[in-house]
Design an enzyme around this catalytic site. Structure first.
Site, PDB file in Angstrom:
ATOM      1  N   GLN A 170       0.824  -1.200   0.000  1.00  0.00           N
ATOM      2  CA  GLN A 170       0.000   0.000   0.000  1.00  0.00           C
ATOM      3  C   GLN A 170       0.864   1.258   0.000  1.00  0.00           C
ATOM      4  OE1 GLN A 170      -2.784  -2.325   3.177  1.00  0.00           O
ATOM      5  NE2 GLN A 170      -3.206  -0.137   3.090  1.00  0.00           N
TER       6      GLN A 170
ATOM      7  N   ARG B  18      -8.475  -1.718   8.386  1.00  0.00           N
ATOM      8  CA  ARG B  18      -9.392  -0.695   7.880  1.00  0.00           C
ATOM      9  C   ARG B  18      -9.787   0.318   8.936  1.00  0.00           C
ATOM     10  NH1 ARG B  18     -13.797  -1.918   3.320  1.00  0.00           N
ATOM     11  NH2 ARG B  18     -14.296   0.224   2.809  1.00  0.00           N
ATOM     12  N   CYS B  19      -8.799   0.820   9.672  1.00  0.00           N
ATOM     13  CA  CYS B  19      -9.120   1.954  10.519  1.00  0.00           C
ATOM     14  C   CYS B  19      -7.880   2.791  10.667  1.00  0.00           C
ATOM     15  CB  CYS B  19      -9.673   1.527  11.875  1.00  0.00           C
ATOM     16  SG  CYS B  19      -8.509   1.542  13.237  1.00  0.00           S
TER      17      CYS B  19
ATOM     18  N   GLU C 287     -12.922   4.210   6.253  1.00  0.00           N
ATOM     19  CA  GLU C 287     -12.755   3.457   7.494  1.00  0.00           C
ATOM     20  C   GLU C 287     -13.791   3.812   8.554  1.00  0.00           C
ATOM     21  OE1 GLU C 287      -8.762   4.717   7.875  1.00  0.00           O
ATOM     22  OE2 GLU C 287      -7.967   2.951   6.870  1.00  0.00           O
TER      23      GLU C 287
END
Lengths: 291, 160, 789
Positions: free
Chosen positions: C223, C373-374, C743
């Site tokens: 990423q 995902r946060c 998120e």
């Protein structure tokens, strides 16, 4: 996850397949749909030297009702059960069960015969077949023999099949009129093995009393389990809520669950208790509806 | 280890090749045929990223040996376009934003293809159960359901 | 956003433009890492430890090397020759690439096999003989912190315990005082278990070293390709890998969710193998490896206390946390934030006194933790506050919506300084909650619940009114390994008025190829369809810190707008030249400059672009390009109000999410379709840990569910039909008024679900349940409370 090497054999008839089993003994495995075996091989939990693929053998894929029996070829895939008109119209328990096995793509490969011959008490058909009082046909070097389903699962991951026998057919007595059945399964998510599941098949007389009942339990013991005390209680009866509750208790008592990621033995017994009552109720409704 | 010659109809073209008995069909498709639209997401036939059609039925190509597909017809995502036009499912996934990272998409589309073949007008419930062997981590499935509904509608109109 | 500034042909902000990237994915032509095939490429597979903690007595590679097609078996001793057997983590801890003497968690890399194909490599892995001397693993952080616990990191000289760090923030004394003076205090232990992002694509790479040129190209599931390039240069500079000769290519990524931020040992081994062998080496982990060895998320044991007046005014919050980091702190947080943005834990409420402290410990489990995902530990913080608010409501016998309304930071209070040091940029929390309540029919649901409860049925309504903190971040506070957390856009306008723009971020499904084009279309009037977006190739894209923590729109999205403004500034000069007027006489409207007062005299951006290459003014450089590195002045604070309704079977304890309404506010929206899709996905990744997912270990450190048969990702059947809507409160400091979004729902959904289940059981005296809330757990509670036989 890569499976180990093996020899791939494709017999064109059952007797050739049996001969290959005789030749290679416990180094050989029958490959049907492969949806238990291939994952096990990929995890290297199973490392057979020989795979005998019986999918090329004709005449093992059929669903036929004749002379008081439903005959299912061992290589019939689960999806075919779902799609079968005769199953849809007369065998609600089979239909329920087929729909609860894994997922649609797996059911396109996984076979009814494989689901039984794997001997896994977590599989769904064993309990179903117990409830339906089915028998299976095994073919070996000395011809065929019929094995009652109650005799088919002697132990954990063990079947009554001899090393050189192949399961070829499942035979289910055709239900009399006013019959009903249901399969109720609690799973952590779709496609999972059961935390507990109950299969029920019954028929009722004109007064609404249960004439015959079969109850099978999934994944609550080292083998699939027949809830025989509950069956005995209900036979000839028109159960009220109290009797259903008692049947649930008896089925729970007949189960022998182990604690695992799905829950404690106590929890699974509670599920068996409740699912048994619900499966009987639903089967009774369906039996009334089929009059 | 045994080698076997297989003949498989892939997206309308017959391919004949020698393969090891243990070669998984998904590796055959991806590595021998260089058709990489079919993906690998797990080892346990749980995720459905590798879903293809074999003789018209959706199957998980990670849980099949290539030799098992001998003599059969296989359809992958690469075979879905016809005459340069997207299949209604491909169109539906685009129109309804039924994909994000795209990794589960080919398997999802192949699974949906059989679903609509068997059940041209499925309810939302039937779609959800119908794709229950295909995991998506991005979309929350809402738009995948819509994409399949879009395709169902379009295919029914075309058939009418 | 109230009105659209652009036509559907231009497709700027606010249009639900269909995604440009779909074209390849729909046809199976996405190019993911495992799709990369290079001439002469070899395959790597990894030998992993069956034990959670063991000495390695010996590794015998003879049988493996004897298998035809095996090129090498790489062990820690091999890497040690190059001083590559250890590497730094992003949190300045150290991590083994391959062990030389001790394994610290089950499934840790022990050796790597390089072979002609993946089948041979797998056989060779089986043939590597490793002799272990198992030791008693320390799995529980509460045991790890005991003074008599064995010291796990014996590699660290002088280390006498398993403590990693202590972190605290807030005013301890004022908070203590507020607690002492409070009318009401509630306290709850809240555990957020270890979970795994489990993107459907696992991690992997193809490393290709060309000996003649000394150039290394790595296709990698990352990423953050630019940061990885620098890390590789720092880690392997001493063996001759120099940053100008390192090219990281992040091709299409099949989901990231934070799991593709870290540098995993597998990448480093594959790179080392390619350098040593001189051929390309592919490594792609399988699902079990992915679940068992890659970075986990969460694993926070929080003790949460909230003080209030008897009328329900929240006065103080205190949270003490034990963090389990596994055997090394390999979290992916900004350097100065060992606990990420946990201090957002005062949430949406005006709480004047707050103090939070945390201690991190080593255990014999895989390292981490990443975000799932946060934005850096926000989920943990929000779960703590949203749970304890419900506990307070229960204690005060107050409706949880009413109590929240009473304590919200009010719209006029923004920008708001939180007790723990954040400056919230904008918000209107009452409006969002009101919309959620109206949408779901809150009052009727409460009535229905009362009726059902009287009949013995179990129904619960759960709220979550969260505030997120995303878009890291301002360079004064935010860096990773010293690299400031800006992001970038390099924009080139072609002579025919089309454009290409490259970014330092990397989409993993978020749709950057579409949304960035829309931002540029908005700012320049060039149709988004004619703006090519590229990311992920460090040889071509400008430097950036990558995509995670909902930072792409807040940072790179802003960079796009700023780069477009620079292009517009130059375009103005060219337009003035073409129209023979002064720059001040020109007015911009989307797509063209016109002369003030005579709009018929104008030059479109296309005219100007052509002139930039064919007729540029004397004294001005030819061309029309700009690059911008955006350093955000603040973070952005998206928020939302979620309401969940559950029905629970009183006998089997099966839980059905009947309805889930999610109102999100992420400021101005670039593409409503994509935002809604992000919210659907985020909600599902909130549902997953709330009800299904947890990495489970036994007391010896064996993982019990390291595959997709037992690590339970929800399917379409378990996932409800999410009902979404939004409010729009623009960010005052972002050039587009936008915040991040992807998120928020992962942060907001778990407490809404947990609160709903607890609410369904509250009349039995249930105050808290830890996620994942499974039917089995609910059944145990019913059993304990005597509600089932």
């Amino acid at each position: 996850m890569i499976p180990p090497s093996f020899e791939y054999l494709t017999p064109s008839n059952i007797s050739d397949a049996v001969a290959l089993l005789q030749k290679h003994g416990d180094e050989a495995k029958i490959l049907a749909g492969g949806h238990s075996l291939i994952p096990a091989m990929r995890l290297r939990l199973a490392e057979p030297g020989y795979l005998i693929d019986i999918s090329g053998i004709g005449g093992l894929d059929y669903i036929q009702e004749e002379s008081g029996q439903l005959r299912i070829g061992a290589m019939t895939c689960e999806a075919a059960l779902e799609e079968s008109e005769i199953v849809q119209s007369k065998y609600p328990l089979l239909l329920d069960t087929a729909k609860m096995i894994a997922d649609p793509s797996v059911r396109n490969m996984a076979t009814v015969g494989g689901n039984l011959a794997h001997g896994d008490p977590a599989n769904d058909h064993p309990a179903t077949m117990l409830a339906l009082r089915a028998s299976v046909v095994a073919e070996g070097p000395n011809g065929t023999r019929e094995i009652k389903i109650d005799d088919f699962f002697p132990d954990f991951f063990t079947t009554a099949l001899a090393e050189d026998e192949i399961l070829t057919e499942i035979r289910i007595p055709s239900p009399p009129s006013a019959s009903g059945g249901a399969y109720l399964k609690i799973e952590r998510k779709v496609g999972d093995y059961a935390a507990a599941a109950v299969a029920c098949q019954l028929n009722i007389d004109s007064s609404g009393s249960i004439e015959n009942i079969g109850l099978g339990l999934t994944n609550v013991g080292s083998t699939p389990i027949r809830a025989s005390s509950a069956e005995e209680l209900l036979k000839g009866k028109k159960p009220d809520e109290n009797m259903l509750a008692e049947a649930g208790r008896l089925a729970a008592a007949d189960s022998e669950p182990m604690e695992d990621l799905r829950g404690s033995a106590e929890y699974k017994r509670a599920l068996v208790n409740e699912l048994t009552q619900r499966a009987i109720k639903l089967s009774l409704q369906r039996a009334e509806g089929s009059r | 280890m045994s080698k076997h010659t297989v003949s498989i109809d892939i997206n309308g073209t017959t391919v004949t090749k020698e393969v090891d008995s243990r070669m998984l069909l998904v590796h055959f498709i991806r590595e021998e045929l260089q058709m990489t639209g079919t993906h690998i997401g797990c080892d346990t036939s749980s995720c459905g990223a590798c879903t293809i059609l074999m003789n018209g039925r959706s199957v998980k190509s990670c849980t099949l040996y290539t030799v098992q597909a001998n003599g059969k017809s296989v359809k992958t995502i690469e075979g879905m376009e016809e005459g340069g036009a997207l299949h209604p499912l491909q169109e539906g996934f685009h129109e309804e934003h039924g994909l994000q990272c795209g990794f589960c998409t080919p398997g999802m589309i192949m699974r949906a293809a059989e679903l609509l073949e068997k059940n041209p007008n499925p309810s939302e419930e039937e779609i959800r159960w119908g794709i229950s062997g295909n995991l998506c981590r991005c979309t929350g499935y809402v738009n995948i359901v819509k994409a399949i509904q879009y395709a169902a509608e379009k295919m029914q109109k075309e058939a009418a | 956003m109230s009105e659209l500034k652009t036509t559907p042909e231009v497709c700027g902000m606010g249009h639900s433009m269909k995604r440009k990237e779909d074209a390849r994915f729909l046809r199976g032509q996405g190019k993911y890492t495992d799709d990369v095939v290079l001439p002469g490429m070899l395959h790597m597979d990894i030998v992993r430890s069956p034990y959670a903690y063991a000495k390695i007595k010996s590794i015998n590679t003879d049988a493996a090397m004897a298998i035809p097609g095996v090129h090498a078996v790489i062990t820690g001793d091999v890497l040690k020759q190059y001083n590559l057997h250890w590497m730094p983590t992003l949190m300045s801890d150290t991590q083994m690439v391959l062990p030389t003497d001790t394994v610290m968690y089950q499934s840790q890399e022990v050796a790597a096999v390089i072979a002609d194909d993946r089948y041979i490599a797998a056989d060779a892995v089986e043939a590597v003989e490793v002799e272990y001397e198992p030791m008693q693993a320390v799995v529980d952080p509460f045991k790890s912190m005991q003074s008599d616990a064995p010291v796990l990191r014996t590699d660290k000289e002088g280390k006498t315990d398993n403590h990693i760090w202590h972190w605290e923030t807030g005013d301890k004394d004022s908070t203590e005082k507020a607690f002492q003076n409070a009318d009401v205090v509630v306290k709850e232990n809240v555990y957020l278990p270890r979970i795994h992002v489990a993107s459907i694509e696992t991690c992997g790479c193809v490393a290709s070293f060309e000996p003649a040129e000394g150039k290394l190209t790595v296709y990698m599931t990352t990423q953050a390709p630019h940061a990885i390039r620098t890390v590789v240069a720092l880690v392997a500079g001493h063996v001759g890998l120099s940053e100008e000769k390192i090219r990281i290519i992040s091709p299409d990524i099949g989901g990231g969710f934070g799991g593709k931020v870290p540098v995993y040992p597998g990448y480093v081994i594959a790179i080392a193998a390619s350098v040593v062998i001189g051929k390309p080496v592919k490594w792609v982990e399988d699902r079990s490896e992915n679940l068992q060895a890659d970075s986990f998320a969460r694993d926070y044991h929080m003790s949460v206390e909230l003080a209030s007046s008897s009328s329900g005014k929240m006065e103080a919050l205190r949270i003490k946390t034990v963090a389990d980091h596994g055997y090394t702190d390999a979290a992916a947080n900004p350097s100065k934030y060992p606990a990420g943005m946990f201090s957002i834990c005062t949430g949406s409420y005006d709480i004047k006194n707050a103090f939070t402290e945390m201690d991190a410990y080593y255990t014999n489990k895989p390292p981490g933790g990443v975000a799932y995902r946060c934005s850096f530990r926000v989920t943990e913080a929000i779960h703590a506050i949203e749970r304890i608010v419900d506990v307070l409501a229960q204690k005060l016998d107050r409706d949880p919506a009413d109590l929240r309304m009473q304590n919200f930071i009010q719209p006029e209070a923004f920008p708001y300084q939180s007790a723990l040091g954040w400056e919230y940029d904008s918000g209107d929390y009452p409006r969002a909650l009101k919309l959620a309540m109206d949408t779901i029919g809150y009052d009727d649901l409460r009535k229905e619940q009362a009726e059902k409860r009287a009949k013995g049925e179990l129904m619960g309504i759960g709220l979550s009114t969260f505030t997120e903190v995303v878009g890291a971040g301002p360079s004064k506070d935010f860096d990773i390994l010293g690299i400031k957390m800006f992001d970038s856009c390099e924009l080139r306008i072609h002579p025919t008025g089309k454009a290409i723009a490259r970014f330092g971020t990397k989409s993993q499904g978020q749709g950057h190829e579409t949304t960035y084009a829309q931002i540029l279309a908005e700012e320049l009037g060039i149709p988004a369809a004619h703006i090519q977006i590229e990311e992920g190739d460090t040889d071509t894209a400008p430097y950036g810190l990558g995509t995670y923590a909902s930072r792409s729109t807040p940072t790179a999205g802003a960079a796009a707008a700023k780069a477009a403004h620079k292009v517009r500034d130059k375009a103005r000069k060219i337009a003035a030249h073409l129209l023979e007027v002064s720059e001040e006489d020109l007015e911009w409207e989307v797509g063209k400059f016109y002369v003030k007062g005579s709009p018929e005299q104008s030059k479109t951006i296309q005219d100007i672009a052509f002139a930039a290459y064919t007729n540029h003014p004397q004294g001005l450089e030819a061309g029309l390009e700009a690059t911008h590195y955006y350093d955000p002045p603040n973070l952005t604070f998206p928020f939302g109000s979620y309401i969940c309704v559950v029905d629970i079977d009183p006998k089997t304890a099966e839980i059905k999410v009947r309805r889930f309404v999610a109102i999100d506010d992420c400021g101005n929206i670039i593409n409503p379709m994509i935002v809604e899709g992000q919210i659907h996905g985020g909600l599902t990744q909130g549902l997953a840990p709330a009800m299904y997912e947890e990495l489970i270990y036994d007391e010896d450190g064996n993982i019990l569910n390291g595959n997709f048969m037992d690590y339970l990702l929800p399917t379409a059947v378990e996932t409800p039909n999410w009902e979404t809507d939004r409010t729009v409160t623009p960010s005052p400091h972002h050039p587009l008024g936008a915040k991040g979004v992807a998120e928020s729902p992962t942060v907001g959904a778990p407490p809404a679900i947990a609160n709903a289940v607890v609410d369904a059981l509250s009349h039995l005296g249930v105050e808290n349940m830890d996620i994942p809330i499974t039917p089995y757990k609910v059944w145990q509670v019913l059993k304990e409370k005597g509600a089932v036989a």
